[in-house]
Write a protein that holds these residues in place. Sequence first.
Motif: not given
Length: 79
Positions: A1-25
């Motif tokens: 699941t670590e690879q999946l998490k790394l992949a999701l870190r590339r997905v950003k919320d365009p309004e906040l410009n932060l990735n969805i993992v770090d945003l806690g989503l």
Amino acid sequence: TEQLKLALRRVKDPELNLNIVDLGLVYEIRAEGTKAVIDMSLTSPGCPSGPEIMKEAEDALRTVDGVSDAVINLVWSPP
């Protein structure tokens, strides 16, 4: 699941410009055979970028070796 998490870190919320993992989503990430399943929410129920974020998350998960399908479960948790 670590690879999946790394992949999701590339997905950003365009309004906040932060990735969805770090945003806690992203609440849960699991692999079920060749399917990646995540439980996540958006920054708000009416988030205008919701469909875009979910599509990007699906696409990101499919870039991981061994993943042929991605399922995004939208969940809402109390603040």
